[in-house]
Design a protein around this motif. Structure first.
Motif, mmCIF file in Angstrom:
data_model
loop_
_atom_site.group_PDB
_atom_site.id
_atom_site.type_symbol
_atom_site.label_atom_id
_atom_site.label_comp_id
_atom_site.label_asym_id
_atom_site.label_seq_id
_atom_site.Cartn_x
_atom_site.Cartn_y
_atom_site.Cartn_z
ATOM 1 N N PRO A 10 0.976 -1.428 -0.202
ATOM 2 C CA PRO A 10 -0.196 0.118 0.140
ATOM 3 C C PRO A 10 1.189 0.939 0.237
ATOM 4 O O PRO A 10 1.640 0.995 0.717
ATOM 5 C CB PRO A 10 -0.905 0.075 1.193
ATOM 6 C CG PRO A 10 -0.568 -1.415 1.694
ATOM 7 C CD PRO A 10 0.672 -2.366 1.475
ATOM 8 N N ASP A 45 -4.263 2.466 -8.338
ATOM 9 C CA ASP A 45 -5.136 1.897 -7.349
ATOM 10 C C ASP A 45 -4.606 1.771 -5.348
ATOM 11 O O ASP A 45 -4.988 1.048 -4.974
ATOM 12 C CB ASP A 45 -5.618 0.551 -7.468
ATOM 13 C CG ASP A 45 -6.812 1.220 -8.740
ATOM 14 O OD1 ASP A 45 -6.836 1.592 -9.168
ATOM 15 O OD2 ASP A 45 -6.504 -0.798 -9.076
ATOM 16 N N SER A 46 -3.324 3.108 -5.088
ATOM 17 C CA SER A 46 -2.918 3.052 -4.169
ATOM 18 C C SER A 46 -2.226 2.008 -3.973
ATOM 19 O O SER A 46 -2.014 1.779 -2.643
ATOM 20 C CB SER A 46 -3.746 3.028 -3.092
ATOM 21 O OG SER A 46 -5.058 4.633 -3.708
ATOM 22 N N ARG A 47 -1.312 1.148 -5.101
ATOM 23 C CA ARG A 47 -0.184 0.644 -4.118
ATOM 24 C C ARG A 47 0.606 0.082 -4.995
ATOM 25 O O ARG A 47 0.545 0.610 -6.400
ATOM 26 C CB ARG A 47 -0.466 -1.244 -4.924
ATOM 27 C CG ARG A 47 -2.194 -1.542 -3.672
ATOM 28 C CD ARG A 47 -2.647 -2.353 -3.735
ATOM 29 N NE ARG A 47 -1.230 -3.988 -3.262
ATOM 30 C CZ ARG A 47 -1.179 -4.057 -2.254
ATOM 31 N NH1 ARG A 47 -1.958 -3.585 -0.522
ATOM 32 N NH2 ARG A 47 -0.037 -5.882 -1.769
#
Length: 93
Positions: A10, A45-47
């Motif tokens: 993350p 996607d926030s990773r």
């Protein structure tokens, strides 16, 4: 034999972490980290997905040592994946 490390984790910013670390702090840096040949980072996607190629297994495991795993546990818990494997240079040639 060259070695591959793929880290997926993350995105964590310094204000979100108890020790002020970020996700990028946990990634090796080209030109600074011993034995690192190349590093490619992408955020989806926030990773964070970091693909690193090392000169050898020794160099990769020198960076991804017990201290690294301890910090990763504090920063991400069980929300990260690290894959380490040898690159079969004969197969890619």
């Amino acid at each position: 034999m060259r070695y591959l490390a793929i880290l997926e984790c993350p995105v964590i910013f310094s204000g979100e972490s108890p020790n002020g670390m970020t996700s990028m702090d946990m990634c090796p840096s080209a030109g600074i980290t011993r034995g690192l040949i190349s590093r490619h980072v992408k955020v989806i996607d926030s990773r964070v997905i970091a693909v690193c190629i090392w000169q050898s297994e020794f160099c990769a495991k020198l960076f991804f040592d017990a201290d690294w795993y301890e910090k990763a546990g504090v920063l991400w818990g069980d929300r990260y994946q690290l894959r380490l494997e040898a690159i079969d240079e004969a197969a890619v040639a």
